[in-house]
Scaffold this active site. Sequence first.
Site, PDB file in Angstrom:
ATOM      1  N   HIS A 131     -32.279  24.950  60.700  1.00 30.54           N
ATOM      2  CA  HIS A 131     -32.837  24.801  61.993  1.00 30.54           C
ATOM      3  C   HIS A 131     -32.253  24.232  63.111  1.00 30.54           C
ATOM      4  O   HIS A 131     -32.326  24.917  64.344  1.00 30.54           O
ATOM      5  CB  HIS A 131     -34.026  23.683  61.537  1.00 30.54           C
ATOM      6  CG  HIS A 131     -35.138  23.342  62.305  1.00 30.54           C
ATOM      7  ND1 HIS A 131     -36.363  23.860  62.397  1.00 30.54           N
ATOM      8  CD2 HIS A 131     -34.986  22.758  63.510  1.00 30.54           C
ATOM      9  CE1 HIS A 131     -37.149  23.337  63.316  1.00 30.54           C
ATOM     10  NE2 HIS A 131     -36.150  22.887  64.201  1.00 30.54           N
ATOM     11  N   GLU A 132     -31.472  23.376  63.119  1.00 31.76           N
ATOM     12  CA  GLU A 132     -30.661  22.812  64.300  1.00 31.76           C
ATOM     13  C   GLU A 132     -29.771  24.031  64.664  1.00 31.76           C
ATOM     14  O   GLU A 132     -29.604  24.122  65.884  1.00 31.76           O
ATOM     15  CB  GLU A 132     -29.802  21.651  63.720  1.00 31.76           C
ATOM     16  CG  GLU A 132     -30.797  20.360  63.252  1.00 31.76           C
ATOM     17  CD  GLU A 132     -31.944  20.103  64.090  1.00 31.76           C
ATOM     18  OE1 GLU A 132     -32.055  20.561  65.250  1.00 31.76           O
ATOM     19  OE2 GLU A 132     -32.888  19.675  63.423  1.00 31.76           O
ATOM     20  N   GLY A 162     -33.539  15.777  62.269  1.00 31.26           N
ATOM     21  CA  GLY A 162     -32.374  16.277  63.198  1.00 31.26           C
ATOM     22  C   GLY A 162     -32.665  16.766  64.651  1.00 31.26           C
ATOM     23  O   GLY A 162     -34.021  16.701  64.811  1.00 31.26           O
ATOM     24  N   GLN A 189     -32.268  20.646  72.692  1.00 30.93           N
ATOM     25  CA  GLN A 189     -33.553  19.970  72.747  1.00 30.93           C
ATOM     26  C   GLN A 189     -33.599  18.673  73.698  1.00 30.93           C
ATOM     27  O   GLN A 189     -34.776  18.277  74.082  1.00 30.93           O
ATOM     28  CB  GLN A 189     -33.923  19.400  71.349  1.00 30.93           C
ATOM     29  CG  GLN A 189     -34.158  20.402  70.353  1.00 30.93           C
ATOM     30  CD  GLN A 189     -34.526  20.033  68.964  1.00 30.93           C
ATOM     31  OE1 GLN A 189     -33.797  19.657  68.074  1.00 30.93           O
ATOM     32  NE2 GLN A 189     -35.975  19.891  68.787  1.00 30.93           N
ATOM     33  N   HIS A 193     -31.429  26.298  66.941  1.00 33.04           N
ATOM     34  CA  HIS A 193     -31.477  25.699  68.321  1.00 33.04           C
ATOM     35  C   HIS A 193     -30.345  26.243  69.144  1.00 33.04           C
ATOM     36  O   HIS A 193     -30.464  26.279  70.351  1.00 33.04           O
ATOM     37  CB  HIS A 193     -31.842  24.140  68.189  1.00 33.04           C
ATOM     38  CG  HIS A 193     -33.391  23.657  68.052  1.00 33.04           C
ATOM     39  ND1 HIS A 193     -34.196  24.174  68.927  1.00 33.04           N
ATOM     40  CD2 HIS A 193     -33.582  22.884  67.017  1.00 33.04           C
ATOM     41  CE1 HIS A 193     -35.472  23.690  68.285  1.00 33.04           C
ATOM     42  NE2 HIS A 193     -34.934  22.872  67.331  1.00 33.04           N
TER      43      HIS A 193
HETATM   44 NI    NI Z   1     -36.291  21.889  66.132  1.00 33.84          NI
END
Ligand code: NI
Length: 174
Positions: A140-141, A56, A61, A144
């Site tokens: 997790h994404e 992912g 990012q 972010h």
């Molecule tokens: Ni990450």
Amino acid sequence: MRGRSIEVEGEAPFDIRKFGDPVLRTRAGEVDDIDGTLVRVVDDMLETMYAEPGLGLAAPQVGISKRLFVYDIGEGPHAIVNPEIVESDGEWAFEEGCLSVPGLSWEIIRPKEIHLIGYDLDGNEVSIEADELLSRCFQHELDHLDGKLLIDHLEGEIRKEAMRTVREIFLGGL
Ligand code: NI
């Protein structure tokens, strides 16, 4: 002649931002328009993710502070725009890594199942009941997009040790 300046063919379209970059600690803004520009960004994000490789990749990012992520846990590429977790259940421990904190991983406990809603690239609402790896990838994404990193889920001595390690590697020991 040295070949130092020769460009590597098939290089990823984006550089992945690493721990220490402020964009990773910023809450990303909502996506207002799903247009051609966004579709091209998604294509480049997927190419960057596959080049790593990763499961992912969230827009911050690659330096884009927008609520958008791409993923592929082995069932093909997808993008989710303006995602939200509306329900979560259970607990699951999983050894987790992050392309923005490369080379390191920690066992992190998070809810095992989640219900995620958002939009696809056609602007249609999506509603996904995710379990285990997919659920983990979504959580997790989505972190972010809120300026959170995986180490924020660690506690006590393990967190202290992890912070020491990442500061040493990514901030040159500061
Ligand atoms: Ni990450």
